[in-house]
Structures are given as structure tokens and as C-alpha cells.
Design a protein around this motif. Structure first.
Motif, mmCIF file in Angstrom:
data_model
loop_
_atom_site.group_PDB
_atom_site.id
_atom_site.type_symbol
_atom_site.label_atom_id
_atom_site.label_comp_id
_atom_site.label_asym_id
_atom_site.label_seq_id
_atom_site.Cartn_x
_atom_site.Cartn_y
_atom_site.Cartn_z
ATOM 1 N N GLY A 87 0.820 -1.204 0.000
ATOM 2 C CA GLY A 87 0.000 0.000 0.000
ATOM 3 C C GLY A 87 0.856 1.257 0.000
ATOM 4 O O GLY A 87 2.091 1.181 0.039
ATOM 5 N N ARG A 88 0.171 2.416 -0.068
ATOM 6 C CA ARG A 88 0.915 3.671 -0.108
ATOM 7 C C ARG A 88 0.184 4.727 0.697
ATOM 8 O O ARG A 88 -1.028 4.632 0.901
ATOM 9 C CB ARG A 88 1.130 4.137 -1.549
ATOM 10 N N VAL A 89 0.942 5.719 1.167
ATOM 11 C CA VAL A 89 0.324 6.815 1.918
ATOM 12 C C VAL A 89 0.740 8.126 1.261
ATOM 13 O O VAL A 89 1.864 8.249 0.743
ATOM 14 C CB VAL A 89 0.771 6.817 3.398
ATOM 15 N N LYS A 90 -0.176 9.091 1.258
ATOM 16 C CA LYS A 90 0.104 10.383 0.632
ATOM 17 C C LYS A 90 0.984 11.208 1.568
ATOM 18 O O LYS A 90 0.726 11.289 2.770
ATOM 19 C CB LYS A 90 -1.202 11.103 0.344
ATOM 20 N N VAL A 91 2.033 11.776 0.974
ATOM 21 C CA VAL A 91 2.961 12.601 1.756
ATOM 22 C C VAL A 91 3.057 13.943 1.054
ATOM 23 O O VAL A 91 3.455 14.009 -0.110
ATOM 24 C CB VAL A 91 4.357 11.949 1.828
ATOM 25 N N GLY A 92 2.663 15.027 1.706
ATOM 26 C CA GLY A 92 2.703 16.341 1.079
ATOM 27 C C GLY A 92 1.620 16.458 0.029
ATOM 28 O O GLY A 92 0.588 15.766 0.089
#
Lengths: 119, 412
Positions: free
Chosen positions: B215-220
Motif C-alpha cells: 500500500g501507499r500513503v500520501k505525503v505532502g
């Protein structure tokens, strides 16, 4: 730099790069279509191979977070590209043993080939 | 995994090393007897004028039209069998090391007694100037020119001309003007190129790193961070490999050469090597030339082993499919239990063009597989025209996209 939405600078940069990018793409297409530098023998596809046994050993090393969308230096789809370290070991084949002298050979030295010697 | 060259613990005091067995030389897989050297006569009428007929794949007597062919090497030498039992190197009769580089061979014509010279660098036949009989060299000679087997041409010159014409027709717009002006498909040449077929019993060990995305997480604003499980990945494969093909002409073996496009000839492999027959110089005739093998097994083995590692990597690919972010193989090792080498001539229709440049010349090849008709080529490029077109496309696209980009930058 102004912009009325969050993605505007990126879109602008993309549009700036689009023209030069199209030129590079045309150049690359001409090189690929005419010179075929990547054409090669594909033994992994055409050579008859019998996989007698395939063993695997996978172990989780760590969990991490990264900005990269794929593994760095992935090469599993380019089998012709050798790994950073590769080597070949040729198993030596033992020479057949010398024939053992028979009891007859040892007991009767005059019975066999006299071999070279003083006249 | 322990390997022989990794060493081990220091020997204990008083320890006496076991005598290391001397490695044996290569075993020989004897090539069956074929036609004799010198005058080869038709079994029916005794004439020596024998031609090859590509339509039927047979030799034909020019006088009585009697037709025959040679024995298939695969069956005669058991080349598809016993790969699992290979130990060490097994060399066919004609793949033995080259011991003499002399290419001009003199034979006494058994028809009239005259001496006839054969240039084995180009052919293995010559006609006696006096009695007009044809002399052939069919058995091993020390300079490597005679192979064990030959795969006769089945693609005719007309078919080859058609194939390279079609290939070039699709590449006319940016072809080098000199190439376009001089291109004559009828100049294509039938060449028998020397190769070795290699069977191998090997074990390959691959070590690397594989990653699975979680999975991925939004950064900025626009960036993401990916959650990754990283694995140490190892695969070990026992393989039996049947008929890897390697070049044994030094001028063609380096596929990364800058002075000639050898990769083109390499890319028309494979051939139907199971149909190779016992060598007979009559397959060459007047229409085809042959190149002499000038590489021994010791010079060709690196390429063969690299191909075997490529095969191992290909064979392991399906087993690492779960690593959706990819695998980076970092170490490869090939343990060779046994190999079997056979020297052969394979048929290639070849067209060459030499492009002279400021930094030297490059020979461009167009090649047609003499059996499957697979075609590949390197067509020299009219570089200035290609540059103009690429620049024109870049400029035309920029004329449209740049004003829009400026408007976006100004916030309109």
C-alpha cells in the motif's frame, strides 16, 4: 510563480517538456527501427530446457517505506543482463584410476613388456 | 551453499591432505564416418559433380540425377540423449582444439595425380584444373575448417532477396543515401557460419532482493510513500539444457562490437539444429561460401555459460511473480556438471554495407536465417535528416504546448 490550482506548476512543466520529449522519442524510434541494436539471440525462450528441480529460499528482511514506485535496479525481466556478481564453477572430472598391478605382474617381471632399458 | 573455492577451516595438526584427483581431459563423442576426402564419387555412376538441391534438401549427381543425403547427426551421435549423465567436457571429433592456422591445403587429385590447392577459409571444395574432377574435404583437419555437421540451406536466394527487400522497404525514409543508392538485394551471399551446439547439465544459484508492495500513503501535496516488505530471495535450479548455440568465428562472436553489427547475425538464431546432417562439402557447392572456425571450446565457453545463466534466470522468472515491485538479482552462480560440444556450420544469407564515418567504419548486416527465413538488419541512418525531423517535431510540439504552459504559469 502563480497558479490557481495545486497541480498547475506540474502541468506547466509537463507541457514545457512535451515538445523536446516528442523530438527525443522520434529520434529513439528511428534508431530502434533502423539499427536494431537490442536485437539478440533469446536462449531463454527458444532453447529446450528441462528444469529437473527448482528450490527456493525467501526470507523477510525488513519492512520499510520508500518514495520509489518499484525496486531499485530490478532485473528479473532482463535475464540476459548479468547480475552484479556472477561466476562459473566447472566441476573437475576425475581421471580414471591407474590399473592396479596384478599378482602375476609383480611375481614375473620377465613375463611382461621389458620396457626401455640398457641394451 | 559451499563452493569449492570458498575455502574452509584450517587443517588440524598432523592432518594429511587427501590426494586431489587429476582432472581428466575432455571425453570424445566420435563423429560418425562420412564421405572420404578427395574425390567423392556418385554411388551410382561414379561422377564427382555433385550439387546440393535446397528444394529437397538432398545431394544430387549432376550426371545421373541420383539423389541422397547424409545421416542426421542428432541420431547418429545421440545428441538429444544422455544430458542428465554428462560429466566434464565431451567434445565431438571436429570440435577439438585448432592446432594449425594454415588455411591453404594442398591435395593430390586421385583422378590425375595433380596437386590441387583448397582455400579452406572460404570453401572446402576445389576443382582440379587438369582433369576437372571436384575434390572435397569432409573430415577433420587441424585448422578447424571442417565441422561435424552442417544444416543445409532451405531458403533459396530468391526468397532471401525478397525478405531483405521487404525489410529495407520499410526503412527507406531515413536510410543513408549511399546505402539506398548501392542497395542490390541480388548481392546477398549464402554463407555457412561456424557455431557450436552445447548441451549442458548445470545447477544455477541466484541470490537477490525482492519487494512486495503493502500500500501507499500520501505525503505532502503530490507525493506518495510506499509501504514495502523486502525479502532476501534465493533460487537454485538443476537444469538439463539441449542445444545452446554459440558463435565460433571470432569476427562474429562479439555482439557488442562497434565496428560491425554482429548482434544482427546473432538475433536470427535459433536454427532447427536437430536436422543437422553429417558434414559433406558438396552441400557448399559453388553457390555458398563457408567461414572457418577460429575459436576453440575454451574461447567459446564464456558465451555458452552466459546463455545458460540467461536460461536459468528465465526459468526462475515464474517463481518470483509474487514480488510485484520487482526482483534485483545480485549474484548468479553456475555450477557446470557436464557439457557436450558439437561443431557445426549453419546457413545464413548475408548482405553487408560498410558505412564510413569520421570515427571509423561500421559494417551493417542484413541477415536472413537460411532455414526459418527469420530476417533482421541494421540499416545505416541518414543522421542529418533524422536530426532535422526530430528537431522539427520537437519545435512543432513546443509551438503548441509552450504558450499553454506560460498561460498556466501566469495563473490564467
Amino acid at each position: 510563480m502563480g497558479g490557481n490550482s495545486d497541480g498547475s506548476p506540474l502541468i506547466a512543466l509537463f507541457l514545457f517538456a512535451l515538445g523536446p520529449g516528442a523530438g527525443v522519442a522520434v529520434w529513439m524510434w528511428i534508431q530502434g527501427h533502423y539499427r536494431n541494436r537490442s536485437a539478440r539471440y533469446r536462449p531463454e525462450e527458444v532453447v529446450r530446457t528441462h528444469v529437473v528441480d527448482l528450490r527456493g529460499d525467501d526470507a523477510l528482511v525488513r519492512r520499510l517505506r520508500t518514495r520509489s514506485g518499484s525496486i531499485d535496479g530490478g532485473n528479473e525481466l532482463r535475464p540476459e543482463q548479468r547480475a552484479r556478481v556472477w561466476r562459473v564453477i566447472e566441476a573437475p572430472v576425475e581421471a580414471p584410476p591407474e590399473p592396479h598391478p596384478t599378482a602375476e605382474d609383480l611375481a614375473d617381471p620377465d613375463g611382461g613388456d621389458p620396457g626401455p632399458g640398457p641394451a | 551453499m559451499t563452493t569449492p573455492d570458498q575455502g574452509g577451516a584450517a587443517p588440524e595438526p598432523g592432518w594429511t591432505p587427501e590426494p586431489v584427483p587429476e582432472p581428466a581431459g575432455p571425453a570424445e563423442n566420435a563423429t560418425p564416418a562420412g564421405a572420404k576426402d578427395g574425390l567423392v564419387r556418385c554411388a551410382r555412376c561414379g561422377a564427382t559433380d555433385v550439387a546440393y538441391r535446397p528444394e529437397t534438401g538432398t545431394l544430387v549427381c549432376e550426371f545421373c540425377r541420383y539423389e541422397w543425403t547424409e545421416a542426421r547427426l542428432d541420431e547418429a551421435m545421440g545428441l538429444s540423449e544422455g544430458i542428465a549423465d554428462l560429466r566434464g567436457r565431451t567434445l565431438s571429433t571436429a570440435s577439438a582444439d585448432i592446432t594449425d592456422d594454415e588455411t591453404l591445403m594442398t591435395f593430390k587429385c586421385s583422378g590425375c595425380g595433380a596437386e590441387v590447392v583448397v582455400d579452406t577459409a572460404r570453401s572446402l571444395q576445389a576443382r582440379c584444373h587438369w582433369c576437372k574432377h571436384v575434390l572435397s574435404i569432409n573430415n577433420r583437419i587441424p585448422n578447424g575448417a571442417v565441422p561435424d555437421g552442417i544444416l543445409p540451406f532451405s531458403v533459396t536466394r530468391e526468397q532471401a532477396m525478397e525478405s531483405i527487400s521487404a525489410f529495407v522497404a520499410k526503412r527507406k525514409s531515413f536510410a543513408h543515401p549511399e546505402f539506398e543508392k548501392t542497395f542490390r538485394p541480388e548481392n546477398v551471399m549464402g554463407v555457412y557460419i561456424p557455431y557450436m551446439t552445447v548441451d549442458g547439465k548445470v545447477t544455477a544459484r541466484l541470490d537477490g532482493v525482492g519487494e512486495i508492495g503493502r500500500g501507499r500513503v500520501k505525503v505532502g501535496e503530490n507525493n506518495y510513500e510506499y509501504k514495502v516488505d523486502r525479502y532476501a530471495v534465493a533460487r537454485e535450479l538443476d537444469l538439463e539444457i539441449d542445444d545452446v548455440i554459440v558463435e565460433t568465428s571470432a569476427s562474429k562472436a562479439d555482439i557488442h562490437a562497434t565496428e560491425s553489427t554482429n548482434n544482427i547475425i546473432n538475433s536470427i538464431l535459433p536454427f532447427d539444429v536437430k536436422n543437422i546432417v553429417r558434414f559433406n562439402a558438396s552441400f557448399l557447392g559453388d553457390e555458398y561460401t563457408s567461414e572457418r572456425r577460429d575459436m576453440d571450446v575454451d574461447h567459446a565457453d564464456d558465451a555458452a555459460y552466459a546463455h545458460m545463466l540467461t536460461i536459468a534466470r528465465g526459468s526462475a522468472a515464474a517463481s518470483v511473480g509474487r514480488y510485484d515491485r520487482g526482483v534485483r538479482w545480485e549474484q548468479e552462480q553456475l555450477s557446470v556438471t557436464g557439457t557436450r560440444w558439437t561443431s557445426v556450420l549453419l546457413p545464413v544469407w548475408l548482405y553487408g554495407f560498410e558505412e564510413k564515418g569520421r570515427h571509423g567504419s561500421v559494417t551493417h548486416y542484413l541477415a536472413v536465417n537460411g532455414r526459418s527465413r527469420a530476417t533482421m538488419g541494421s540499416v545505416p541512418i541518414n543522421t542529418s535528416k533524422a536530426r532535422r525531423v526530430a528537431f522539427g517535431v520537437a519545435a512543432a510540439a513546443s509551438v503548441v504546448t509552450w504558450p499553454i504552459a506560460f498561460l498556466i504559469m501566469r495563473g490564467i
